[in-house]
Write an enzyme that holds these catalytic residues in place. Structure first.
Site, mmCIF file in Angstrom:
data_model
loop_
_atom_site.group_PDB
_atom_site.id
_atom_site.type_symbol
_atom_site.label_atom_id
_atom_site.label_comp_id
_atom_site.label_asym_id
_atom_site.label_seq_id
_atom_site.Cartn_x
_atom_site.Cartn_y
_atom_site.Cartn_z
ATOM 1 N N CYS A 1 42.210 28.134 34.712
ATOM 2 C CA CYS A 1 41.207 27.308 34.672
ATOM 3 C C CYS A 1 41.918 25.622 35.042
ATOM 4 C CB CYS A 1 40.798 26.968 33.078
ATOM 5 S SG CYS A 1 40.021 28.315 32.675
ATOM 6 N N GLY B 1 38.057 26.119 38.656
ATOM 7 C CA GLY B 1 37.026 26.982 37.880
ATOM 8 C C GLY B 1 35.882 26.092 38.305
ATOM 9 N N ASN C 1 44.834 26.468 29.935
ATOM 10 C CA ASN C 1 44.694 27.247 31.213
ATOM 11 C C ASN C 1 45.821 28.249 30.946
ATOM 12 O OD1 ASN C 1 45.944 26.809 34.435
ATOM 13 N ND2 ASN C 1 44.721 28.286 33.867
ATOM 14 N N GLY C 2 45.449 29.611 31.101
ATOM 15 C CA GLY C 2 46.394 30.823 30.870
ATOM 16 C C GLY C 2 45.842 31.878 30.111
ATOM 17 N N TYR D 1 47.377 31.267 46.737
ATOM 18 C CA TYR D 1 45.831 30.898 46.783
ATOM 19 C C TYR D 1 45.402 29.957 45.849
ATOM 20 C CZ TYR D 1 41.208 32.001 45.940
ATOM 21 O OH TYR D 1 39.727 32.115 45.662
HETATM 22 P P1 AMP Z 1 39.399 40.927 48.194
HETATM 23 O O1 AMP Z 1 38.291 40.875 49.120
HETATM 24 O O2 AMP Z 1 39.123 41.680 47.011
HETATM 25 O O3 AMP Z 1 40.634 41.654 48.956
HETATM 26 O O4 AMP Z 1 39.682 39.628 48.074
HETATM 27 C C1 AMP Z 1 40.646 38.982 48.702
HETATM 28 C C2 AMP Z 1 40.497 37.572 48.782
HETATM 29 O O5 AMP Z 1 39.810 36.743 47.704
HETATM 30 C C3 AMP Z 1 40.992 36.611 49.688
HETATM 31 O O6 AMP Z 1 40.436 36.051 50.628
HETATM 32 C C4 AMP Z 1 41.676 35.614 48.531
HETATM 33 O O7 AMP Z 1 41.814 34.428 49.112
HETATM 34 C C5 AMP Z 1 40.447 35.670 47.278
HETATM 35 N N1 AMP Z 1 41.205 35.866 46.182
HETATM 36 C C6 AMP Z 1 42.399 36.521 45.818
HETATM 37 N N2 AMP Z 1 42.440 36.623 44.588
HETATM 38 C C7 AMP Z 1 41.330 36.041 43.883
HETATM 39 C C8 AMP Z 1 41.028 35.637 42.515
HETATM 40 N N3 AMP Z 1 41.680 36.110 41.441
HETATM 41 N N4 AMP Z 1 39.971 34.943 42.431
HETATM 42 C C9 AMP Z 1 39.024 34.535 43.561
HETATM 43 N N5 AMP Z 1 39.355 34.935 44.543
HETATM 44 C C10 AMP Z 1 40.602 35.405 45.092
#
Ligand code: AMP
Length: 478
Positions: A21, A47, A121-122, A263
């Site tokens: 968050c 979030g 957050n966490g 990310y």
């Molecule tokens: P995937 O399609 O499941 O391989 O997800 C990878 C994509 O989702 C990448 O473009 C990341 O930027 C994004 N991503 C990775 N981890 C998360 C997360 N925890 N929550 C939302 N998006 C994520």
């Protein structure tokens, strides 16, 4: 003191809401309502499910919190009627199935020293154990969140010790896992960070006071100044004229979550001394050195892979182009409940720009692969649009293990990279090749040592004791 110290850990997964968050706190000579709203909009990327604000109006804490984006929630008569010089705010990321109004934050309670509020957050790794223990003492909980455990522990501690700093310190010594916190206790405002510094938190100076926030970009946009990060294990109290620091716990090293830089955080934020954009670009450059390929064009997955792709293009000398158009109004595909919906979501969200792609050997760069849904779909799209070859390059090393500290990556069978070679992954997503930045490349790009980073989702070695998992630096007895 009611809460026993050194509570052992057990359940870490549970079905409690994940907390990746954004939080903010302010103490000012002016009304903080609008600045907290603005700050929350700056960290909206952390979030998008729920928003909340709590403000002390001189007599008591008033709050507004519900499901929705900041500009949808902080509007209307309830919000308009608020006002005061200190406050905290929260934006919440939760996963499908766990979003509900009652879990929104800040959580506000009444204690023996006045009203208190918390934004968190966490994820705690000992939440289930703490909850059971407290329930056995007769405590009742209204939500399923770790944050409620923390505020109730604090309220109890305040009955023994009315000094909030001492009370927060005692509570922190009972918590295990990831937490960046903002608190109000009566008319005082605090921030606190877990001893490993897993989640980010920083201090800023604003025109009329001081602020604590998840990310430094908040202070830029409020035309203030970033002062410094909250140190791991530190409690900071802010006032309109300054801040005081109190070390609650210490640890010989940190465990900053590498995924913040990879990310989660905004590229324009500076976290623990490193600008996110700069780190991402370096990751792309490292990736180009470690995983070169002969190609005609480098394209990013918007927006997550943009800085990585730029770095890759600069280092490799391959031309950088925009090759995918993103519809920014489509919801997050990552949390959609089933695979076909996620795939459908990706096609709705992204579409190739044909002139960049046709007859080209394309390198497509993203920040990370989790399940592989996004890239499998993108590779299909690029081939359909006429790409001659599609090479996938990823700025983060392969994600192979769950996160217990708040990132939405749960079970091992989730991860496309777990137990697979790069060639096997390439075959699964239909690419001509796949390459990732190495763990060493990540460390070098971050300029942080292994002991100061949490890379548990890459190495399956955890910085705290997680039952059933290996703790990092653990030595095997011979
Ligand atoms: P995937 O399609 O499941 O391989 O997800 C990878 C994509 O989702 C990448 O473009 C990341 O930027 C994004 N991503 C990775 N981890 C998360 C997360 N925890 N929550 C939302 N998006 C994520």
């Amino acid at each position: 003191m009611i809460v026993p110290m050194a509570v052992p850990m057990d359940d870490t997964m549970g079905d409690s809401p994940k907390h990746f968050c954004g939080i903010v706190a302010m103490s000012s000579n002016a009304d903080v309502k609008y600045d907290i709203k603005k700050a929350l909009r700056v960290i909206q990327h952390r979030g998008q499910e729920a928003t909340g604000i709590a403000i002390h109006d001189g007599n008591s804490i008033k709050y507004v919190r519900r499901m929705g984006l900041v500009h949808e929630v902080l509007i209307g008569p309830e919000y308009d009627a608020m006002g005061g010089n200190i406050g905290i705010g929260h934006v919440r990321y939760s996963t499908t199935g766990t979003s509900c109004a009652q879990d929104c934050q800040p959580i506000v309670v009444t204690t023996n020293v006045g009203d208190a509020a918390i934004g968190h957050n966490g994820d705690l790794v000992n939440a289930a154990k703490l909850r059971t223990k407290l329930q056995n003492y007769g405590w009742a909980f209204l939500t399923n969140t770790d944050s409620e455990i923390i505020i109730r522990m604090l309220a109890t501690e305040l009955t023994q010790n009315s000094d909030p700093i001492k009370a927060i310190r005692t509570v922190m010594r009972n918590l295990d896992g990831a937490y960046a916190l903002v608190f109000m206790v009566g008319k005082r405002v605090f921030g606190a960070r877990d001893p490993l510094g897993l989640r980010p938190l920083c201090i800023g100076k604003l025109e009329n006071g001081y602020s604590i926030a998840s990310e430094s970009a908040v202070f830029d946009i409020l035309q203030g100044d970033f002062v410094r990060d909250v140190a791991p294990g530190e409690i900071v109290e802010i006032t309109p004229s300054g801040f005081t620091s109190h070390q609650a716990t210490t640890h010989p090293h940190t465990a900053h979550c590498m995924f913040e830089w990879v990310y989660f955080a905004r590229p324009d934020s500076i976290i623990d001394g490193r600008e996110v954009y700069d780190v991402r670009k370096k990751l792309g450059q490292t990736l180009a050195r470690e995983q070169p390929v002969i190609a005609d064009v480098v394209i990013p997955v918007p927006d997550s892979g943009r800085a990585n792709a730029l770095g890759y293009a600069q280092e490799s000398g391959i031309m950088y182009e925009e090759g995918l158009m993103k519809n920014r109004y489509v919801e997050r595909t990552f949390i959609l409940p089933d695979q076909s919906k996620r795939e459908e979501g990706v096609s709705l969200k992204l579409n190739p720009i044909r002139s960049t792609i046709v007859d080209k050997r394309v390198v497509v760069v993203d920040d990370s692969i989790v399940r592989g849904t996004t890239l499998r779909k993108i590779v299909q799209m690029l081939r359909h649009a006429g790409a001659k070859e599609v090479h996938v390059r990823i700025g983060c090393p392969p994600i192979i293990a769950p996160c217990y500290y708040g990132v939405d990556m749960k079970t091992r069978d989730y991860f496309i990279a777990a137990g697979r070679t790069f060639d096997e992954i390439a075959e699964l997503i239909g690419a001509d090749s796949v390459g990732y930045t190495s763990v060493k490349g990540l460390r070098d790009s971050l300029d942080l040592s292994e002991q100061d980073l949490c890379m548990a989702c890459l190495t399956a070695e955890y910085p705290t004791c997680v039952p059933g998992e290996r703790m990092r630096f653990q030595k095997t007895l011979i």
